[in-house]
Design a protein around this motif. Structure first.
Motif, PDB file in Angstrom:
ATOM      1  N   ASP A 434       8.809   7.863 -12.959  1.00 25.48           N
ATOM      2  CA  ASP A 434       9.416   8.323 -11.711  1.00 25.48           C
ATOM      3  C   ASP A 434       8.428   8.330 -10.540  1.00 25.48           C
ATOM      4  OD1 ASP A 434       7.889  10.368 -12.690  1.00 25.48           O
ATOM      5  OD2 ASP A 434       9.395  11.945 -12.373  1.00 25.48           O
ATOM      6  N   SER A 435       7.367   7.551 -10.636  1.00 30.39           N
ATOM      7  CA  SER A 435       6.404   7.471  -9.532  1.00 30.39           C
ATOM      8  C   SER A 435       7.002   6.719  -8.351  1.00 30.39           C
ATOM      9  CB  SER A 435       5.128   6.754  -9.993  1.00 30.39           C
ATOM     10  OG  SER A 435       4.415   7.523 -10.936  1.00 30.39           O
ATOM     11  N   GLU A 436       6.556   7.107  -7.156  1.00 30.48           N
ATOM     12  CA  GLU A 436       6.951   6.423  -5.930  1.00 30.48           C
ATOM     13  C   GLU A 436       5.693   5.947  -5.219  1.00 30.48           C
ATOM     14  OE1 GLU A 436       9.387   8.914  -3.552  1.00 30.48           O
ATOM     15  OE2 GLU A 436      10.885   9.240  -5.125  1.00 30.48           O
ATOM     16  N   ALA A 437       5.686   4.702  -4.804  1.00 29.50           N
ATOM     17  CA  ALA A 437       4.480   4.077  -4.259  1.00 29.50           C
ATOM     18  C   ALA A 437       3.917   4.845  -3.062  1.00 29.50           C
ATOM     19  CB  ALA A 437       4.780   2.628  -3.873  1.00 29.50           C
ATOM     20  N   LYS A 438       4.781   5.302  -2.157  1.00 27.26           N
ATOM     21  CA  LYS A 438       4.289   6.019  -0.978  1.00 27.26           C
ATOM     22  C   LYS A 438       3.601   7.323  -1.371  1.00 27.26           C
ATOM     23  CE  LYS A 438       5.581   8.025   3.479  1.00 27.26           C
ATOM     24  NZ  LYS A 438       4.760   9.225   3.216  1.00 27.26           N
ATOM     25  N   ASN A 439       4.203   8.067  -2.288  1.00 36.10           N
ATOM     26  CA  ASN A 439       3.598   9.327  -2.720  1.00 36.10           C
ATOM     27  C   ASN A 439       2.258   9.092  -3.410  1.00 36.10           C
ATOM     28  OD1 ASN A 439       5.816  10.679  -1.736  1.00 36.10           O
ATOM     29  ND2 ASN A 439       6.831  10.840  -3.729  1.00 36.10           N
ATOM     30  N   GLU A 440       2.177   8.035  -4.226  1.00 36.10           N
ATOM     31  CA  GLU A 440       0.919   7.724  -4.901  1.00 36.10           C
ATOM     32  C   GLU A 440      -0.152   7.322  -3.891  1.00 36.10           C
ATOM     33  OE1 GLU A 440       0.360   8.334  -7.976  1.00 36.10           O
ATOM     34  OE2 GLU A 440       2.434   8.830  -8.491  1.00 36.10           O
ATOM     35  N   TYR A 441       0.255   6.548  -2.892  1.00 32.80           N
ATOM     36  CA  TYR A 441      -0.674   6.143  -1.832  1.00 32.80           C
ATOM     37  C   TYR A 441      -1.196   7.372  -1.082  1.00 32.80           C
ATOM     38  CZ  TYR A 441      -2.211   4.191   2.649  1.00 32.80           C
ATOM     39  OH  TYR A 441      -2.929   3.880   3.779  1.00 32.80           O
ATOM     40  N   ASP A 442      -0.297   8.278  -0.728  1.00 36.44           N
ATOM     41  CA  ASP A 442      -0.716   9.498  -0.025  1.00 36.44           C
ATOM     42  C   ASP A 442      -1.665  10.337  -0.882  1.00 36.44           C
ATOM     43  OD1 ASP A 442       0.864   8.770   2.114  1.00 36.44           O
ATOM     44  OD2 ASP A 442       2.546  10.072   1.563  1.00 36.44           O
ATOM     45  N   GLU A 443      -1.426  10.378  -2.189  1.00 38.85           N
ATOM     46  CA  GLU A 443      -2.276  11.171  -3.077  1.00 38.85           C
ATOM     47  C   GLU A 443      -3.692  10.604  -3.145  1.00 38.85           C
ATOM     48  OE1 GLU A 443      -2.522  12.173  -7.812  1.00 38.85           O
ATOM     49  OE2 GLU A 443      -0.552  12.386  -6.855  1.00 38.85           O
ATOM     50  N   THR A 444      -3.829   9.286  -3.037  1.00 42.13           N
ATOM     51  CA  THR A 444      -5.191   8.732  -3.056  1.00 42.13           C
ATOM     52  C   THR A 444      -6.003   9.222  -1.866  1.00 42.13           C
ATOM     53  OG1 THR A 444      -4.542   6.692  -1.899  1.00 42.13           O
ATOM     54  CG2 THR A 444      -4.511   6.655  -4.320  1.00 42.13           C
ATOM     55  N   TRP A 445      -5.363   9.435  -0.728  1.00 43.97           N
ATOM     56  CA  TRP A 445      -6.096   9.943   0.437  1.00 43.97           C
ATOM     57  C   TRP A 445      -6.595  11.365   0.194  1.00 43.97           C
ATOM     58  CZ3 TRP A 445      -8.410   7.168   3.780  1.00 43.97           C
ATOM     59  CH2 TRP A 445      -7.896   5.932   4.177  1.00 43.97           C
ATOM     60  N   VAL A 446      -5.811  12.169  -0.506  1.00 43.78           N
ATOM     61  CA  VAL A 446      -6.282  13.515  -0.867  1.00 43.78           C
ATOM     62  C   VAL A 446      -7.530  13.412  -1.736  1.00 43.78           C
ATOM     63  CG1 VAL A 446      -5.694  15.649  -2.089  1.00 43.78           C
ATOM     64  CG2 VAL A 446      -3.961  14.496  -0.690  1.00 43.78           C
ATOM     65  N   LYS A 447      -7.551  12.432  -2.635  1.00 41.66           N
ATOM     66  CA  LYS A 447      -8.688  12.262  -3.534  1.00 41.66           C
ATOM     67  C   LYS A 447      -9.881  11.586  -2.860  1.00 41.66           C
ATOM     68  CE  LYS A 447      -5.684  12.289  -7.587  1.00 41.66           C
ATOM     69  NZ  LYS A 447      -5.050  11.508  -8.670  1.00 41.66           N
ATOM     70  N   PHE A 448      -9.633  10.795  -1.835  1.00 45.03           N
ATOM     71  CA  PHE A 448     -10.736  10.230  -1.043  1.00 45.03           C
ATOM     72  C   PHE A 448     -11.445  11.310  -0.230  1.00 45.03           C
ATOM     73  CE2 PHE A 448      -8.462   5.925  -0.878  1.00 45.03           C
ATOM     74  CZ  PHE A 448      -9.391   5.301  -1.691  1.00 45.03           C
ATOM     75  N   ARG A 449     -10.712  12.355   0.152  1.00 46.33           N
ATOM     76  CA  ARG A 449     -11.171  13.296   1.174  1.00 46.33           C
ATOM     77  C   ARG A 449     -12.558  13.901   0.910  1.00 46.33           C
ATOM     78  NH1 ARG A 449      -6.844  16.947   1.740  1.00 46.33           N
ATOM     79  NH2 ARG A 449      -5.906  15.613   3.322  1.00 46.33           N
ATOM     80  N   PRO A 450     -12.891  14.378  -0.307  1.00 46.78           N
ATOM     81  CA  PRO A 450     -14.207  15.016  -0.481  1.00 46.78           C
ATOM     82  C   PRO A 450     -15.382  14.124  -0.110  1.00 46.78           C
ATOM     83  CG  PRO A 450     -12.783  15.495  -2.352  1.00 46.78           C
ATOM     84  CD  PRO A 450     -12.074  14.464  -1.532  1.00 46.78           C
TER      85      PRO A 450
END
Length: 461
Positions: A434-450
């Motif tokens: 049930d993954s959605e590409a936009k949500n996964e893309y947005d989540e990578t930015w959260v993980k890039f942040r530190p």
């Protein structure tokens, strides 16, 4: 102390020249900044340093210089190869009881068979070093050791030279100013193959719906371009200052620094007991305490994240059942909250079976479903086909062990490869039905942040 240790050296000079001997000597020093000691090696050992601090800040390691380098280009037996080389070297150790155990520090690539022509070209399948000068801060006590691996008959002379160099490094660390307070200036951020990532997530989601796999982790990278070269010590200072709840690591090789602040321990071994952590499933932090609590409760109740977490718990518990006895693990996950993100978290521990070393566990645990997928062999092939990048040491084991078999490895996420005036940052997420590409893309930015913040970058400009 010097006279006694010199006597130890001289007694062993009679060993045949072709035999490797491994000497160490430890002194206790007044507490000094570990990053100041790291920086003290900049002029002479700019490509031969490492840094490690565990998540609870009870152990800090700094290595300067190379007493020995253990590498592997193997694809199938690299863990065993490093283990065997370290076992052989450890058997040659000559030390007094009061001396600290020498440390071996380094890491493995995520997938040695997926190597492409990339920024990771200088990093082999496995790269580990024994430092010439080893700083250890443990439970408030600071020591510095000299390590010498030699076949020479002039070991006494070599060791005297190393003592002089140790004193020089200590003096620089104690008296020179060290204040890397200004972050780098980022000129631009390049999203590498963004369209490929979006398409990969879409394709993999469909493959999972068709029953080809249960979960596949797809990662991507961005590139930062800086106004000037960024020093290794500056990057380590800012990431460790801002991500204090995480493991901090840095490994230099051939002008590059692989560094990061990861929340995820892969394995720890202390006096025959093994400890690991199941970390999978994530959500952002709230702007207020109430919002933060609500997000945490949402994460605990979210089916997609609970399924992701279950895969990791199942895999790690199976590994512990194979290699350990007296296993302890809670039935329900907790929340792990760090500055930019919160994760589902389940700790596990057990007593090691006889003959099992830390590299056996690292091999069995890498990669966890949080970084690879389920089933692994299928997900590995999908990652190679769809991700279209070389992860290098990102999402792979990085850490240390000593000559007694103690040690700790973390999973090298929230990480970057610093290369002069540019840096490559990596992030990924678990793709399920049930993954959605936009949500996964947005989540990578959260993980890039530190790492992005530590290097002077900002989201949304």
């Amino acid at each position: 102390m010097k006279q006694n240790f010199t006597t130890v050296l001289e007694k062993n000079i009679e060993i045949k020249k072709e035999h490797v001997r491994f000497f160490t000597e430890t002194i206790e020093v007044a507490r000094i900044s570990p990053l100041s000691f790291f920086e003290a090696g900049d002029s002479h050992y700019n490509n031969e340093r490492f840094y490690w601090q565990n998540a609870d800040n009870t152990l800090t390691l700094v290595g300067i210089g190379h007493a020995s380098v253990l590498t592997s280009e193997a694809t199938d037996n690299r863990f065993k190869e490093i283990s065997t080389k370290w076992e052989k070297l450890s058997a040659a150790l000559i030390k007094e009881d009061k001396d600290m155990e020498p440390v071996l520090f380094g890491g493995f690539s995520f997938d040695p068979e997926s190597v492409k022509d990339s920024e990771w070209n200088e990093f082999p399948s496995a790269h580990f070093v024994v430092p010439s000068f080893q700083l250890v801060i443990k439970n408030g006590k600071t020591t510095i050791s000299i390590n010498l691996v030699t076949e020479s008959e002039n070991a006494v002379f070599q060791f005297d030279q190393l003592r002089d160099e140790r004193d020089r490094l200590i003096h620089i660390a104690q008296v020179n100013d060290f204040n890397p307070s200004v972050k780098p200036t980022v000129l631009s951020i390049d999203e590498r193959a963004k369209e490929n990532y979006i398409q990969a997530v879409t394709d993999v989601t469909n493959q999972i719906k068709n029953g080809e796999a249960e979960k596949v982790v797809i990662a991507r990278a961005i590139k930062l371009n800086f106004e000037n070269e960024v020093s290794a010590v500056s990057a380590l200072h800012h990431i460790s200052n801002e991500q204090q709840e995480s493991y901090h690591f840095g490994l230099q090789k051939d002008g590059q620094l692989f560094f990061g602040a990861t929340p995820e321990r892969l394995i720890e071994v202390t006096k025959g007991r093994a400890f690991s952590a199941c970390v999978a499933g994530s959500i952002g932090r709230g702007k207020t305490a109430v919002e933060d609590r609500e997000l945490g409760e949402e994460l605990l109740g979210d089916n997609k994240n609970r399924v992701e977490h279950h895969y990791v718990v199942d895999m790690i518990s199976r590994v512990f059942n194979e290699f350990c006895t007296d296993i302890s693990m809670p039935k329900m996950p907790k929340l792990m909250k760090i500055r930019d993100i919160q994760h589902l978290f389940t700790p596990i521990e057990g007593k090691l079976e006889k003959g099992v070393d830390i590299f056996s566990l690292v091999e069995a645990l890498h990669p966890t479903p949080a970084l690879g997928g389920v089933p692994y062999e299928t997900s590995k092939m999908i990652i190679r086909e769809k991700e279209n990048m070389d992860r290098g040491y990102y999402a792979a084991p990085i850490g240390w062990t000593d000559t007694l078999g103690n040690g700790e490895f973390a999973v090298a996420i929230r990480s970057a490869l610093l290369d002069g005036d540019k840096a490559y940052l990596y992030a990924g997420g678990g793709i399920v039905a049930d993954s959605e590409a936009k949500n996964e893309y947005d989540e990578t930015w959260v993980k890039f942040r530190p790492v992005l913040r530590a290097l002077g970058g900002k989201l949304n400009g």
